[in-house]
Motif scaffolding. Structure first.
Motif, PDB file in Angstrom:
ATOM      1  N   SER A 131      -0.244  22.896 -14.171  1.00 45.92           N
ATOM      2  CA  SER A 131       0.346  24.238 -14.021  1.00 45.92           C
ATOM      3  C   SER A 131       0.046  24.817 -12.649  1.00 45.92           C
ATOM      4  CB  SER A 131      -0.178  25.178 -15.101  1.00 45.92           C
ATOM      5  OG  SER A 131       0.302  24.793 -16.359  1.00 45.92           O
ATOM      6  N   ALA A 132      -1.199  24.686 -12.203  1.00 46.74           N
ATOM      7  CA  ALA A 132      -1.572  25.200 -10.882  1.00 46.74           C
ATOM      8  C   ALA A 132      -0.826  24.453  -9.780  1.00 46.74           C
ATOM      9  CB  ALA A 132      -3.081  25.081 -10.680  1.00 46.74           C
ATOM     10  N   ALA A 133      -0.714  23.131  -9.903  1.00 43.98           N
ATOM     11  CA  ALA A 133      -0.011  22.338  -8.889  1.00 43.98           C
ATOM     12  C   ALA A 133       1.483  22.657  -8.885  1.00 43.98           C
ATOM     13  CB  ALA A 133      -0.237  20.847  -9.129  1.00 43.98           C
ATOM     14  N   GLU A 134       2.067  22.865 -10.057  1.00 42.49           N
ATOM     15  CA  GLU A 134       3.490  23.195 -10.142  1.00 42.49           C
ATOM     16  C   GLU A 134       3.788  24.528  -9.460  1.00 42.49           C
ATOM     17  OE1 GLU A 134       4.450  22.774 -14.311  1.00 42.49           O
ATOM     18  OE2 GLU A 134       4.155  20.601 -14.217  1.00 42.49           O
ATOM     19  N   ARG A 135       2.896  25.503  -9.644  1.00 41.76           N
ATOM     20  CA  ARG A 135       3.071  26.796  -8.968  1.00 41.76           C
ATOM     21  C   ARG A 135       2.940  26.624  -7.455  1.00 41.76           C
ATOM     22  NH1 ARG A 135      -0.020  28.425 -13.285  1.00 41.76           N
ATOM     23  NH2 ARG A 135      -1.922  28.481 -12.053  1.00 41.76           N
ATOM     24  N   ARG A 136       1.972  25.850  -7.033  1.00 44.72           N
ATOM     25  CA  ARG A 136       1.702  25.676  -5.603  1.00 44.72           C
ATOM     26  C   ARG A 136       2.775  24.858  -4.882  1.00 44.72           C
ATOM     27  NH1 ARG A 136      -3.066  25.986  -2.392  1.00 44.72           N
ATOM     28  NH2 ARG A 136      -2.901  24.667  -0.556  1.00 44.72           N
ATOM     29  N   PHE A 137       3.232  23.769  -5.512  1.00 39.50           N
ATOM     30  CA  PHE A 137       4.122  22.827  -4.827  1.00 39.50           C
ATOM     31  C   PHE A 137       5.568  22.866  -5.308  1.00 39.50           C
ATOM     32  CE2 PHE A 137      -0.159  20.843  -4.623  1.00 39.50           C
ATOM     33  CZ  PHE A 137      -0.341  20.973  -3.252  1.00 39.50           C
ATOM     34  N   GLY A 138       5.854  23.627  -6.373  1.00 41.38           N
ATOM     35  CA  GLY A 138       7.227  23.751  -6.855  1.00 41.38           C
ATOM     36  C   GLY A 138       7.810  22.456  -7.405  1.00 41.38           C
ATOM     37  N   ARG A 139       6.959  21.610  -7.979  1.00 46.53           N
ATOM     38  CA  ARG A 139       7.394  20.338  -8.558  1.00 46.53           C
ATOM     39  C   ARG A 139       6.674  20.129  -9.876  1.00 46.53           C
ATOM     40  NH1 ARG A 139       6.590  16.582  -3.157  1.00 46.53           N
ATOM     41  NH2 ARG A 139       7.130  18.252  -1.740  1.00 46.53           N
ATOM     42  N   LYS A 140       7.304  19.408 -10.776  1.00 46.47           N
ATOM     43  CA  LYS A 140       6.667  19.054 -12.035  1.00 46.47           C
ATOM     44  C   LYS A 140       5.577  18.029 -11.776  1.00 46.47           C
ATOM     45  CE  LYS A 140       8.666  21.415 -15.216  1.00 46.47           C
ATOM     46  NZ  LYS A 140       7.846  22.389 -15.927  1.00 46.47           N
TER      47      LYS A 140
END
Length: 165
Positions: A66-75
């Motif tokens: 979830s944190a990575a998806e918010r940061r990088f805009g990818r699943k």
């Protein structure tokens, strides 16, 4: 767009210690795939080791994703390797539009007629996997060259597009 190395560094920093012996981060414009190598456990089949890891780490993996998806805009997708066994968990299947001429469509239709694929989409995916399997060295060289181009681009002047002539 963040470079693969930046994404890999961020992911690696956020993984709990001891999860993996080694980790590989693969990514494209749609997905970040985190595949970690697990330490084999004596008297436990590799598949069982992967299944146990998947279950016991699910909540924390979801938080990191979830944190990575918010940061990088990818699943973010996950996978694990134990011994010779690799299992990917819930990865994306992204449509890819393409225009094909008659001879190219005939290749796909032949694969369907021969029972190799169920649809043109499946046949095209089969062709891509075949190229990846047989041209891995060439594709690897191409990826390395592209990463070098990305580093040079990133080191250049920022926000200054070339003047139109």
């Amino acid at each position: 767009m963040p470079e693969r190395a930046d994404i890999a560094d961020w992911i690696t920093e956020h993984l709990p210690r001891g999860w993996f012996e080694d980790v590989e981060v693969r990514c494209d414009k749609d997905e970040i795939l985190v595949v970690g190598r697990l330490k084999p456990v004596a008297d436990e089949p590799d598949g069982a080791c992967i299944a146990r890891f998947r279950e016991t780490t699910r909540e924390r993996r979801m938080q990191i994703a979830s944190a990575a998806e918010r940061r990088f805009g990818r699943k973010v997708s996950w996978g694990a390797v134990c011994g010779p066994t690799e299992h990917l968990f819930t990865t994306l299947s992204v449509p890819a539009m393409t225009r094909l001429r008659l001879d190219e469509r005939r290749v796909l239709d032949t694969l369907i007629d021969a029972g190799v694929a169920r649809s043109r989409s499946d046949a095209l995916a089969w062709c891509v996997r075949l190229v990846a399997a047989n041209e891995e060295e060439w594709l690897s060289e191409l990826r390395v060259a592209f990463e070098a181009v990305e580093r040079v681009r990133a080191a250049g002047p920022a926000g200054n597009p070339p003047a139109e002539g």
